[in-house]
Design an enzyme around this catalytic site. Structure first.
Site, PDB file in Angstrom:
ATOM      1  N   ASP A   1      -1.926   6.459   6.336  1.00 20.39           N
ATOM      2  CA  ASP A   1      -2.939   5.517   5.887  1.00 20.39           C
ATOM      3  C   ASP A   1      -3.196   4.578   7.063  1.00 20.39           C
ATOM      4  O   ASP A   1      -2.340   3.766   7.422  1.00 20.39           O
ATOM      5  CB  ASP A   1      -2.399   4.756   4.665  1.00 20.39           C
ATOM      6  CG  ASP A   1      -3.360   3.678   4.161  1.00 20.39           C
ATOM      7  OD1 ASP A   1      -4.382   3.417   4.819  1.00 20.39           O
ATOM      8  OD2 ASP A   1      -3.053   3.094   3.095  1.00 20.39           O
TER       9      ASP A   1
ATOM     10  N   TRP B   1       0.824  -1.219   0.000  1.00 16.34           N
ATOM     11  CA  TRP B   1       0.000   0.000   0.000  1.00 16.34           C
ATOM     12  C   TRP B   1       0.847   1.254   0.000  1.00 16.34           C
ATOM     13  O   TRP B   1       0.456   2.270  -0.583  1.00 16.34           O
ATOM     14  CB  TRP B   1      -0.986  -0.015   1.171  1.00 16.34           C
ATOM     15  CG  TRP B   1      -1.905  -1.190   1.097  1.00 16.34           C
ATOM     16  CD1 TRP B   1      -2.007  -2.207   1.996  1.00 16.34           C
ATOM     17  CD2 TRP B   1      -2.835  -1.509   0.040  1.00 16.34           C
ATOM     18  NE1 TRP B   1      -2.938  -3.123   1.557  1.00 16.34           N
ATOM     19  CE2 TRP B   1      -3.456  -2.723   0.372  1.00 16.34           C
ATOM     20  CE3 TRP B   1      -3.200  -0.867  -1.153  1.00 16.34           C
ATOM     21  CZ2 TRP B   1      -4.423  -3.320  -0.440  1.00 16.34           C
ATOM     22  CZ3 TRP B   1      -4.152  -1.466  -1.963  1.00 16.34           C
ATOM     23  CH2 TRP B   1      -4.761  -2.671  -1.607  1.00 16.34           C
TER      24      TRP B   1
ATOM     25  N   LYS C   1     -12.095  -2.398   6.564  1.00 20.71           N
ATOM     26  CA  LYS C   1     -11.280  -3.242   7.435  1.00 20.71           C
ATOM     27  C   LYS C   1     -11.809  -3.164   8.866  1.00 20.71           C
ATOM     28  O   LYS C   1     -12.143  -4.163   9.471  1.00 20.71           O
ATOM     29  CB  LYS C   1      -9.804  -2.818   7.407  1.00 20.71           C
ATOM     30  CG  LYS C   1      -9.152  -2.588   6.025  1.00 20.71           C
ATOM     31  CD  LYS C   1      -9.018  -3.777   5.181  1.00 20.71           C
ATOM     32  CE  LYS C   1      -8.488  -3.705   3.780  1.00 20.71           C
ATOM     33  NZ  LYS C   1      -7.664  -2.686   3.265  1.00 20.71           N
TER      34      LYS C   1
HETATM   35  C1  LIG Z   1      -7.051  -2.273   1.925  1.00 14.22           C
HETATM   36  C2  LIG Z   1      -6.059  -1.176   2.042  1.00 14.22           C
HETATM   37  C3  LIG Z   1      -5.988  -0.127   1.109  1.00 14.22           C
HETATM   38  C4  LIG Z   1      -6.838  -0.099  -0.138  1.00 14.22           C
HETATM   39  O1  LIG Z   1      -8.140   0.217   0.156  1.00 14.22           O
HETATM   40  P1  LIG Z   1      -9.232   0.414  -1.010  1.00 14.22           P
HETATM   41  O2  LIG Z   1     -10.378   1.002  -0.258  1.00 14.22           O
HETATM   42  O3  LIG Z   1      -9.490  -0.934  -1.596  1.00 14.22           O
HETATM   43  O4  LIG Z   1      -8.670   1.352  -2.012  1.00 14.22           O
HETATM   44  C5  LIG Z   1      -5.086   0.875   1.334  1.00 14.22           C
HETATM   45  N1  LIG Z   1      -4.274   0.875   2.403  1.00 14.22           N
HETATM   46  C6  LIG Z   1      -4.306  -0.118   3.314  1.00 14.22           C
HETATM   47  C7  LIG Z   1      -3.380  -0.064   4.489  1.00 14.22           C
HETATM   48  C8  LIG Z   1      -5.198  -1.171   3.167  1.00 14.22           C
HETATM   49  O5  LIG Z   1      -5.227  -2.157   4.074  1.00 14.22           O
END
Ligand SMILES: *Cc1c(COP(=O)(O)O)cnc(C)c1O
Length: 360
Positions: free
Chosen positions: A172, A103, A196
């Site tokens: 993030d 990511w 998540k």
């Molecule tokens: C799942 C995830 C993403 C991507 O998320 P989307 O909503 O599918 O774009 C980005 N960063 C992290 C840390 C993730 O676990």
């Protein structure tokens, strides 16, 4: 409650059963108003109240200071990879990134479209099995911000503490937001996809310090400017109403559990159970270095890929679902976010002991 399997999926992930029940009722008939939740206008007083409550609970639980906006955006967490540099960088501007997994790598690629990006640390050459300590990298003075991923969902690593650097932090937090306390005032932007640890897919939470809203150049399209959404309280266009509602219900569930301090303790206990099962035999090998272990995603290997496939299949047959690791590293991964029940971890730990005995 109907028979539920234990869902170790990394995302979309398991949600509190009580929230699923509330949503099931409200979708059909919201508050006995004779109209379903997902039929409500986003400008109706019912939905405005839902959005306000979600905002209020997020602020309360995370301790969001008054000079921050809480936004509900679309396009997934992945759209933040370009929105952040698009709003904050430009020709000649610099930013620093930490490369700790898939990511962050994707975010670095997008950021390079908008500025001069320095990757100050990378664990790629050791298959992203760790995150750096503060002493292992530096952030140059010209850097507009330091970008990092608090929890690396795929590799099962997590920053045990937030970087302590004299710079604006941007994080993030898609896979560990609301799992532990965070000092929001240290951050310029925190963002997270809901699927998540907060709700269903379809909404991305962005918490942004207000002074950053005015940084975007005129050439940034309207929908991609944070200010557009901040000025209209995320109602510039139709927001993702149902995911926002669900996030609100999950926040309410979290509050009743004792908020973030309450869930943090439960998360620590669940992860400790699982890591001690891994450490108690040579049969299992954790992917992450011990100091970098994630409390949310536990990635591990068995002696051979054949045994891993057998493990995943036999686990699924007894109701332990979604244990296959990400295709980039293989192996197994147990995602145990806030809503994942402790009994599921206990059942997995028992299963692991039996499996090792029978196949070791
Ligand atoms: C799942 C995830 C993403 C991507 O998320 P989307 O909503 O599918 O774009 C980005 N960063 C992290 C840390 C993730 O676990």
């Amino acid at each position: 409650m109907p028979e539920r399997i234990y869902n170790f999926s990394p995302g979309p992930a398991t949600l509190p059963y009580s929230v699923l029940q509330e949503a099931a009722t409200d979708i059909v008939n919201y508050n006995d108003k004779g109209i379903g939740l997902i039929e409500l206008s986003h400008r109706s007083k019912e939905f405005m109240a839902i959005a306000d409550e979600t905002d209020r609970l997020i602020r309360q639980l995370l301790g969001v200071p008054d000079n921050y906006k809480v936004l509900f955006l679309q396009g997934g967490a992945s759209s933040q990879f370009f929105m952040i540099p698009m709003n904050l960088l430009g020709p000649g501007k610099k930013a620093t990134y930490l490369n700790t997994g898939t990511w962050s790598k994707k975010a670095i690629k997008e950021a390079k479209l908008f500025g001069d990006i320095e990757v100050a640390y990378s664990s790629e050459d050791q298959s992203f099995n760790r995150v750096p300590t503060d002493g292992e990298y530096s952030v140059s003075e010209q850097s507009e911000y330091l970008y990092f991923v608090t929890n690396n969902t795929i590799y099962g690593t997590q920053f045990p503490h937030m970087p302590d650097k004299d710079t604006l932090l941007i994080a993030d937090m898609s896979s560990d937001i609301f799992s532990r306390p965070v000092d929001v005032s240290k951050f310029g932007i925190i963002f997270a996809g809901a699927q998540k640890n907060m709700g269903p897919a379809g909404v991305t939470l962005v918490i942004i310090r207000e002074d950053l809203l005015d940084r975007a150049a005129e050439t940034v399209p309207t929908m991609l400017k944070y200010k557009t959404h901040a000025d209209k309280d995320s109602m510039f266009n139709t927001p993702p109403c149902f995911p926002i509602y669900c996030v609100g219900r999950v926040m309410n569930w979290l509050k009743e559990l004792g908020g973030i301090p309450g869930i943090e303790k439960i998360n620590q206990e669940k992860a400790a159970l699982l890591y001690s099962a891994i450490d108690s035999t040579d049969f299992y090998r954790g992917h992450a270095e011990k100091d970098s272990r994630s409390l949310m995603n536990v990635a591990f290997n068995l002696p051979t890929p054949e045994l891993e496939a057998q493990f995943i299949a036999e686990a699924a047959a007894v109701g332990l679902d979604g244990l296959k690791g990400h295709r980039s590293i293989g192996g197994c991964r147990a995602s145990i976010y806030n809503a994942f029940p402790r009994e599921g971890v206990e059942k997995l730990v028992d299963f692991m002991a039996d499996f090792a005995k029978n196949n070791g």
